[in-house]
Design a protein around this motif. Structure first.
Motif, PDB file in Angstrom:
ATOM      1  N   GLU A 215       0.761  -1.073  -0.017  1.00 24.07           N
ATOM      2  CA  GLU A 215      -0.167  -0.135  -0.043  1.00 24.07           C
ATOM      3  C   GLU A 215       0.939   1.191   0.014  1.00 24.07           C
ATOM      4  OE1 GLU A 215      -2.734  -0.344   3.124  1.00 24.07           O
ATOM      5  OE2 GLU A 215      -3.411  -2.084   2.603  1.00 24.07           O
ATOM      6  N   LYS A 216       2.104   1.215   0.324  1.00 27.62           N
ATOM      7  CA  LYS A 216       2.941   2.345   0.433  1.00 27.62           C
ATOM      8  C   LYS A 216       3.478   2.930  -0.707  1.00 27.62           C
ATOM      9  CE  LYS A 216       2.631   2.078   4.543  1.00 27.62           C
ATOM     10  NZ  LYS A 216       1.565   2.881   5.523  1.00 27.62           N
ATOM     11  N   PRO A 217       3.915   2.035  -1.879  1.00 27.14           N
ATOM     12  CA  PRO A 217       4.365   2.694  -3.141  1.00 27.14           C
ATOM     13  C   PRO A 217       3.258   3.139  -3.995  1.00 27.14           C
ATOM     14  CG  PRO A 217       5.145   0.474  -2.809  1.00 27.14           C
ATOM     15  CD  PRO A 217       3.956   0.540  -1.759  1.00 27.14           C
ATOM     16  N   GLU A 218       3.783   4.237  -4.854  1.00 30.02           N
ATOM     17  CA  GLU A 218       2.821   4.675  -5.942  1.00 30.02           C
ATOM     18  C   GLU A 218       2.171   3.639  -6.903  1.00 30.02           C
ATOM     19  OE1 GLU A 218       5.232   8.408  -5.033  1.00 30.02           O
ATOM     20  OE2 GLU A 218       5.589   6.170  -5.516  1.00 30.02           O
ATOM     21  N   LEU A 219       3.097   2.598  -7.065  1.00 28.26           N
ATOM     22  CA  LEU A 219       2.572   1.451  -8.103  1.00 28.26           C
ATOM     23  C   LEU A 219       2.995   0.221  -7.453  1.00 28.26           C
ATOM     24  CD1 LEU A 219       1.755   0.258 -10.829  1.00 28.26           C
ATOM     25  CD2 LEU A 219       3.813   0.657 -11.702  1.00 28.26           C
ATOM     26  N   SER A 220       2.133  -0.922  -7.166  1.00 29.65           N
ATOM     27  CA  SER A 220       2.370  -2.150  -6.614  1.00 29.65           C
ATOM     28  C   SER A 220       1.955  -3.246  -7.645  1.00 29.65           C
ATOM     29  CB  SER A 220       1.992  -2.239  -5.261  1.00 29.65           C
ATOM     30  OG  SER A 220       2.558  -1.604  -4.301  1.00 29.65           O
ATOM     31  N   LEU A 221       2.886  -4.106  -8.058  1.00 35.09           N
ATOM     32  CA  LEU A 221       2.495  -5.167  -9.168  1.00 35.09           C
ATOM     33  C   LEU A 221       2.706  -6.391  -8.442  1.00 35.09           C
ATOM     34  CD1 LEU A 221       4.756  -4.013 -12.153  1.00 35.09           C
ATOM     35  CD2 LEU A 221       2.119  -3.330 -11.852  1.00 35.09           C
ATOM     36  N   SER A 222       1.975  -7.449  -8.587  1.00 31.99           N
ATOM     37  CA  SER A 222       1.779  -8.561  -8.169  1.00 31.99           C
ATOM     38  C   SER A 222       1.796  -9.616  -9.281  1.00 31.99           C
ATOM     39  CB  SER A 222       0.334  -8.967  -7.432  1.00 31.99           C
ATOM     40  OG  SER A 222       0.272 -10.293  -6.968  1.00 31.99           O
ATOM     41  N   VAL A 223       2.932 -10.370  -8.803  1.00 31.40           N
ATOM     42  CA  VAL A 223       3.247 -11.350 -10.299  1.00 31.40           C
ATOM     43  C   VAL A 223       3.097 -12.958 -10.025  1.00 31.40           C
ATOM     44  CG1 VAL A 223       4.879  -9.662 -11.035  1.00 31.40           C
ATOM     45  CG2 VAL A 223       5.659 -11.695  -9.399  1.00 31.40           C
ATOM     46  N   ALA A 224       2.809 -13.844 -10.886  1.00 36.92           N
ATOM     47  CA  ALA A 224       2.951 -15.147 -10.699  1.00 36.92           C
ATOM     48  C   ALA A 224       3.120 -15.841 -11.802  1.00 36.92           C
ATOM     49  CB  ALA A 224       1.666 -15.530 -10.225  1.00 36.92           C
ATOM     50  N   LEU A 225       3.948 -17.113 -11.751  1.00 32.96           N
ATOM     51  CA  LEU A 225       4.352 -17.810 -13.126  1.00 32.96           C
ATOM     52  C   LEU A 225       3.821 -19.241 -12.809  1.00 32.96           C
ATOM     53  CD1 LEU A 225       6.223 -18.448 -15.416  1.00 32.96           C
ATOM     54  CD2 LEU A 225       8.047 -19.040 -13.898  1.00 32.96           C
ATOM     55  N   ASP A 226       3.115 -19.486 -14.076  1.00 33.30           N
ATOM     56  CA  ASP A 226       2.487 -20.780 -14.158  1.00 33.30           C
ATOM     57  C   ASP A 226       3.534 -21.618 -14.672  1.00 33.30           C
ATOM     58  OD1 ASP A 226       1.511 -23.071 -15.032  1.00 33.30           O
ATOM     59  OD2 ASP A 226      -0.632 -22.426 -15.425  1.00 33.30           O
ATOM     60  N   PRO A 227       4.360 -22.644 -13.968  1.00 29.46           N
ATOM     61  CA  PRO A 227       5.252 -23.269 -14.525  1.00 29.46           C
ATOM     62  C   PRO A 227       5.191 -24.355 -15.713  1.00 29.46           C
ATOM     63  CG  PRO A 227       4.762 -24.170 -12.589  1.00 29.46           C
ATOM     64  CD  PRO A 227       4.001 -23.173 -12.631  1.00 29.46           C
ATOM     65  N   SER A 228       3.800 -24.648 -15.901  1.00 30.90           N
ATOM     66  CA  SER A 228       3.777 -25.607 -16.963  1.00 30.90           C
ATOM     67  C   SER A 228       3.449 -24.904 -18.248  1.00 30.90           C
ATOM     68  CB  SER A 228       2.398 -26.504 -16.788  1.00 30.90           C
ATOM     69  OG  SER A 228       1.106 -25.654 -16.528  1.00 30.90           O
ATOM     70  N   SER A 229       2.417 -23.661 -18.436  1.00 31.51           N
ATOM     71  CA  SER A 229       2.497 -23.165 -19.590  1.00 31.51           C
ATOM     72  C   SER A 229       3.317 -21.876 -19.696  1.00 31.51           C
ATOM     73  CB  SER A 229       0.837 -22.394 -19.632  1.00 31.51           C
ATOM     74  OG  SER A 229       0.991 -21.462 -18.529  1.00 31.51           O
ATOM     75  N   LEU A 230       4.107 -21.566 -18.497  1.00 31.14           N
ATOM     76  CA  LEU A 230       5.040 -20.404 -18.720  1.00 31.14           C
ATOM     77  C   LEU A 230       4.251 -19.229 -18.716  1.00 31.14           C
ATOM     78  CD1 LEU A 230       8.334 -21.641 -20.249  1.00 31.14           C
ATOM     79  CD2 LEU A 230       7.732 -21.550 -17.787  1.00 31.14           C
ATOM     80  N   GLU A 231       3.015 -19.212 -18.508  1.00 28.07           N
ATOM     81  CA  GLU A 231       2.522 -17.613 -18.616  1.00 28.07           C
ATOM     82  C   GLU A 231       2.809 -17.063 -17.430  1.00 28.07           C
ATOM     83  OE1 GLU A 231      -2.022 -19.286 -20.518  1.00 28.07           O
ATOM     84  OE2 GLU A 231      -1.884 -18.833 -18.296  1.00 28.07           O
ATOM     85  N   TYR A 232       3.085 -15.719 -17.719  1.00 34.23           N
ATOM     86  CA  TYR A 232       3.288 -14.774 -16.558  1.00 34.23           C
ATOM     87  C   TYR A 232       2.266 -13.786 -16.138  1.00 34.23           C
ATOM     88  CZ  TYR A 232       6.678 -12.793 -13.348  1.00 34.23           C
ATOM     89  OH  TYR A 232       7.436 -12.272 -12.321  1.00 34.23           O
ATOM     90  N   ARG A 233       1.715 -13.829 -15.127  1.00 30.81           N
ATOM     91  CA  ARG A 233       0.397 -13.032 -14.812  1.00 30.81           C
ATOM     92  C   ARG A 233       0.957 -11.825 -13.863  1.00 30.81           C
ATOM     93  NH1 ARG A 233      -2.371 -18.793 -13.888  1.00 30.81           N
ATOM     94  NH2 ARG A 233      -2.372 -19.426 -16.115  1.00 30.81           N
ATOM     95  N   VAL A 234       0.657 -10.759 -14.380  1.00 30.36           N
ATOM     96  CA  VAL A 234       1.040  -9.375 -13.526  1.00 30.36           C
ATOM     97  C   VAL A 234      -0.314  -8.653 -13.255  1.00 30.36           C
ATOM     98  CG1 VAL A 234       2.607  -7.554 -13.849  1.00 30.36           C
ATOM     99  CG2 VAL A 234       3.154  -9.411 -14.916  1.00 30.36           C
TER     100      VAL A 234
END
Length: 277
Positions: A215-234
Motif C-alpha cells: 500500500e505504500k508505493p505509488e505502484l504495486s505489481l503482483s506477479v505469478a508464474l505458471d510453470p507448465s504453460s510459462l504464462e506470467y501473470r501481472v
C-alpha cells in the motif's frame, strides 16, 4: 514551501512515463503507467521470477540503473544479462565463458552497451547504499534514473521485523524524492495462505503481500508464474494515478522464458537447446 503551480512546474519532468517495454503491452493496455520518480513494488511468492522480471525490465529500458542484489550472485546477474542480450540460454552462456576465445568475446561484447551497474552483498544496509550512490555520482556526475532493491527483506534487520520493514519503505520513499530516481523494490507475498495453496499460479492479492507494505508505493505489481504453460501473470494491485485491482483477479498475461530471462507479449516457440562443444 511550494505553491501548487510551482510544484507542478518543478516536478512535471520527474513524473513522466517510463520508456515502454514491448513485452509489457498487455500491462499497459490495462492502464498501468509506471513513471519516473515513483516507488514501484514487485511482489510475488517464492520462485515467481521476481528478480528476472525486474532485471529484464531494467535492461529493456536501458536507463542508467543501479541494481542492489542480495538474492543474485554477480555471475548469475551477468549471465542472465548476456542470455537476455544474445538469446542463448544461461547454460550456453556459462559454457561459452568457460570455453573462452571468440565465444567468450561475443558474450562480453553483448554487454558493452548495458547501462546497468550492480552492487552485490547481503544484507543491504543504508550506509552501503549511500556509499554506492556517492561512488555512482562521482563516476557519472548524476544520480541513476532507476534504482532496483532486491529485495526488501534482505535489508539489515528487516527479515522478520515489521517495524524495520516500515522504516525501509519510508527510507525508500525519501530516496526516490531526493534523487528523482524510480525505485523498484522487490518483496515477498505469503506462501502459507489458503490462496497460495489452492491457486498458486495466480498473482497474490494485496492483502497477501507480507506486512501490507504494497500500500505504500505509488505502484504495486503482483506477479505469478505458471510453470507448465510459462504464462506470467501481472496484476496492478495499487496505482495512485490509475486503475488497480487489489484482489489481483484482473491481470495482464505475459509469457516467461526463464532459461533466457526473457518475457514476451505473446506465446513463443521454444527451440531445442543446443549445447556448446
Amino acid at each position: 514551501m511550494l505553491t501548487p503551480r510551482r510544484s507542478l512546474r518543478l516536478h512535471a519532468e520527474s513524473g513522466r512515463e517510463l520508456p515502454r517495454v514491448p513485452a509489457f503491452e498487455a500491462l499497459y493496455r490495462r492502464g498501468c503507467r509506471p513513471r519516473h520518480g515513483e516507488v514501484i513494488m514487485i511482489a510475488g511468492r517464492s520462485g515467481t521470477q521476481k528478480s528476472g522480471f525486474a532485471l529484464f525490465w531494467a535492461a529493456s529500458m536501458n536507463l542508467p540503473t543501479l541494481y542492489f542484489s542480495a538474492d543474485m550472485s554477480p555471475f548469475t546477474a551477468s549471465t542472465r544479462l548476456a542470455s537476455m542480450a544474445t538469446g542463448d540460454t544461461t547454460e550456453q552462456v556459462e559454457a561459452g565463458m568457460k570455453q573462452g576465445g571468440t565465444t567468450r568475446a561475443r558474450y562480453l561484447d553483448a554487454l558493452s552497451h548495458s547501462r546497468l551497474t550492480f552492487s552485490f552483498g547481503a544484507p543491504i544496509t543504508w550506509p552501503a547504499l549511500d556509499e554506492e550512490l556517492e561512488a555512482y555520482v562521482e563516476l557519472w556526475d548524476a544520480y541513476p534514473q532507476v534504482i532496483v532493491l532486491d529485495n526488501l527483506m534482505d535489508f539489515e534487520n528487516a527479515e522478520t521485523d515489521y517495524t524495520e520493514q516500515m522504516a525501509v519503505m519510508s527510507g525508500v520513499t525519501e530516496l526516490a524524492r531526493n534523487t528523482g530516481a524510480t525505485v523498484i523494490i522487490l518483496h515477498h507475498a505469503s506462501d502459507k495462505s489458503w490462496e497460495a495453496k489452492s491457486d498458486p499460479w495466480s498473482p497474490p492479492s494485496r492483502d497477501q503481500v507480507k506486512g501490507g507494505l504494497s500500500e505504500k508505493p505509488e505502484l504495486s505489481l503482483s506477479v505469478a508464474l505458471d510453470p507448465s504453460s510459462l504464462e506470467y501473470r501481472v496484476a496492478v494491485i495499487k496505482q495512485r494515478m490509475g486503475p488497480s485491482d487489489p484482489t489481483a483477479r484482473s491481470f495482464a498475461l505475459l509469457y516467461c522464458e526463464p532459461e533466457r530471462t526473457r518475457f514476451h507479449a505473446r506465446p513463443y516457440f521454444r527451440a531445442p537447446q543446443v549445447q556448446l562443444t
